[in-house]
Scaffold this motif. Structure first.
Motif, PDB file in Angstrom:
ATOM      1  N   THR A   1     168.418  13.358  37.707  1.00  0.00           N
ATOM      2  CA  THR A   1     168.758  12.366  38.732  1.00  0.00           C
ATOM      3  C   THR A   1     168.688  12.967  40.128  1.00  0.00           C
ATOM      4  O   THR A   1     168.245  12.311  41.080  1.00  0.00           O
ATOM      5  CB  THR A   1     170.165  11.797  38.473  1.00  0.00           C
TER       6      THR A   1
ATOM      7  N   LYS B   1     170.886  15.552  32.543  1.00  0.00           N
ATOM      8  CA  LYS B   1     170.872  14.227  33.164  1.00  0.00           C
ATOM      9  C   LYS B   1     171.102  14.327  34.673  1.00  0.00           C
ATOM     10  O   LYS B   1     170.422  13.660  35.467  1.00  0.00           O
ATOM     11  CB  LYS B   1     171.952  13.349  32.522  1.00  0.00           C
TER      12      LYS B   1
ATOM     13  N   TYR C   1     178.972  14.329  40.701  1.00  0.00           N
ATOM     14  CA  TYR C   1     178.488  13.389  39.694  1.00  0.00           C
ATOM     15  C   TYR C   1     179.577  13.166  38.638  1.00  0.00           C
ATOM     16  O   TYR C   1     180.145  14.122  38.105  1.00  0.00           O
ATOM     17  CB  TYR C   1     177.236  13.935  39.007  1.00  0.00           C
TER      18      TYR C   1
END
Length: 561
Positions: free
Chosen positions: A149, A145, A212
């Motif tokens: 991104t 993920k 993140y």
């Protein structure tokens, strides 16, 4: 509890009004087989843990406590031990864990004297109750993920996700989350003047690294937190980019010629030759060499970098950015993307080195390495990354900016013994108008608040377009507190030497602040640092009081327990 979800506490032996010293230093702190030997015979980590345990149990320290609901599942694990030459003390740092998972931003710093006696204890503790400690998302899914991104094929090894309890300020509650640190990604949007440039210039934005935060139960990305830091020796004077003669040190090459490398301070200077420095492997680029003749931008970068390195060694007694003798690396003539004009109006601490762009001024390209205060500011972002690792958003981001501003203004003025003659403006060399980026004496002059009553609250999400929550705006409040300390007087005589002010802010940053620290936490930490640094100073009481007054004058108030 503060906005970062943590409860802060500070105790110092020189400000003990609670009677806590007796319970912490007495036999109970060293119960069992170690009781007879006393603290002096123990290693620092054992002594520090004993003080920590006794402090948590002491009725005299009610603010230093773990919530009874989670107490049985909490432990404290050692992060590291550090000798602090400035105070002739040693610190042992612990991180709080709950159900064997670290609590993001938590920190306990125990400061010891040379006999392992307690000097101070500072903490930021969390209570993540009611959060399921079992992750529902696999780390591999988090990696996928984040890569999607960030536009990456794979994560660097340093960025692989780790599990934490994380306090999400946007919903005012704790989460179980994976954190992937230092994730590089392509810049988004256009330049907005939030970096070193502040006069509305256009061009590519700063390079970006992010931490993140990914919810371990839902897989949602809940935050992207910005992180954007034996040879023959020859010495000579050469002109820098502003035409000033500067003393630089280089080494002779076996094949002839010279290379910009100062072995005493471990400073290296490279030249990107106006190439895009985004691709992996593009940095640091070729060394700056002679022949051909030295580039003035290279002289500025090398001379200013060496000045900062000397300051770090001599004033802070720190062994380089990483405190392990690591190199100071800088690259001039950088571009972020393609620019036919060769202009990139920024400078940044990026992936463990300095990168300098350039702008047109009077028809000539002027390197951002020209300004010593800006060079020092950015290098100290590197020291922040290696110590407190303050987040770069909201109030914590403004604190991050302010610490670099404080060091930058002092480094650039330290050679002037008359404080009344100091230049309190920053970065005026780099703007086309000569107008400074910051003004310590009068933050309002550069559209910054100078009191907490004027704190600018910007709603999340934070991004470059809103200055990551006003990091370059609200920093003026904390800057003004530092200005007040530097200008404190006793009978019309300056109370502090500039080096002393640098040292108490450095000690606060490197020993007591955690990743989500606030202005109030900085007040607490600087007070504690002042008590340690000045504990043998005849004017200790005056100096500690002046620090408190300087923060209170700008509305940053924190009672020290």
């Amino acid at each position: 509890m503060a906005e970062n979800g943590l409860t802060s506490f500070s105790y110092h032996i020189d400000a003990d009004e609670t009677g806590a010293a007796a319970s912490l230093a007495g036999p109970a702190a060293f119960a069992g087989p170690l009781a007879a030997s006393g603290a002096a015979s123990l290693d620092a980590e054992t002594a520090a843990r004993a003080y920590l345990v006794q402090g948590l149990a002491s009725a005299a320290m009610p603010r230093f406590a773990v919530d009874s609901e989670i107490e049985q599942d909490v432990d404290f694990r050692i992060i590291g031990t550090e000798t602090v030459p400035l105070t002739k003390t040693q610190t042992v740092k612990f991180r709080q864990h709950f159900n064997k998972i670290p609590i993001y931003g938590s920190l306990v710093t125990v400061e010891l004297d040379q006999q392992n006696g307690l000097v101070s204890m500072n903490s930021a503790l969390g209570t993540p109750e009611g959060v399921d400690p079992m992750a529902q998302i696999a780390p591999a899914n988090v990696v996928e993920k984040v890569c999607d991104t960030a536009g990456l094929n794979q994560l660097p090894a340093e960025s692989l996700p780790r599990l934490y309890f994380y306090f999400d300020q946007t919903v005012d509650s704790w989460r179980l989350a994976y954190i992937a640190e230092n994730v590089p990604e392509a810049p988004h949007g256009e330049a907005d003047g939030t970096g070193a440039e502040a006069d509305g210039a256009h061009g590519a934005p700063l390079p970006e690294l992010f931490d993140y935060i990914v919810d371990a139960h839902s897989g949602e990305i809940v935050a992207r937190l910005p992180r954007v830091a034996s040879v023959e020796i020859r010495s000579a004077e050469e002109p820098d980019v502003l035409g000033r003669p500067r003393r630089i040190t280089a080494i002779a090459l076996d094949a002839g010629g010279l290379r910009l490398h100062d072995p005493e301070f471990n400073v290296y200077t490279h030249d990107a030759d106006f190439a895009d420095v985004q691709p992996f492997g593009a940095l640091p680029g070729p060394y700056c060499v002679n022949p051909p003749a030295w580039l003035p931008a290279a002289i500025s970068a090398h001379a200013n970098g060496t000045e900062v390195a000397r300051f770090v060694r001599d004033v802070l007694m720190r062994n380089g950015i990483d405190n392990r003798g690591g190199a100071y690396v800088a690259t001039i003539n950088c571009l972020w993307g393609v620019s036919p004009s060769r202009e990139w109006r920024n400078a940044a601490w990026y992936r463990d080195q300095m990168i300098y762009g350039q702008r047109f001024q009077n028809g000539q390209l002027l390197s951002y390495a020209a300004a010593l205060d800006v060079v020092a500011h950015e290098i100290f972002h590197g020291i922040t990354d290696r110590t407190a690792r303050l987040e770069y958003a909201g109030e914590t981001g403004a604190l991050n900016e302010s610490y670099s501003d404080i060091f930058g203004i002092i480094v650039s003025n330290i050679s002037e013994p008359n404080l009344a003659a100091w230049n309190w403006e920053m970065g005026e060399e780099l703007t086309s108008t000569g107008i400074p980026i910051r003004d310590f004496r009068d933050p309002r002059r550069r559209n910054q608040p100078d009191h907490m009553d004027e704190f600018v609250r910007i709603p999340s999400p934070y991004h470059q377009g809103n200055d990551y929550g006003g990091v370059h705006i609200n920093s003026g409040i904390h800057n003004k507190a530092a200005y007040n300390i530097l200008n404190s007087q006793d009978h019309e005589t300056y109370l502090f030497q500039p080096a002393e002010v640098t040292q108490i802010f450095y000690l606060a940053l490197s020993q007591s602040l955690s990743r989500t620290a606030t202005f109030a936490d900085s007040h607490r930490a600087v007070m504690s640092a002042a008590r340690s640094l000045f504990r043998a100073d005849p004017k200790r009481s005056l100096k500690v009081a002046a620090v408190a007054e300087a923060f209170e004058a700008v509305g940053i108030v924190e009672a020290v327990a």
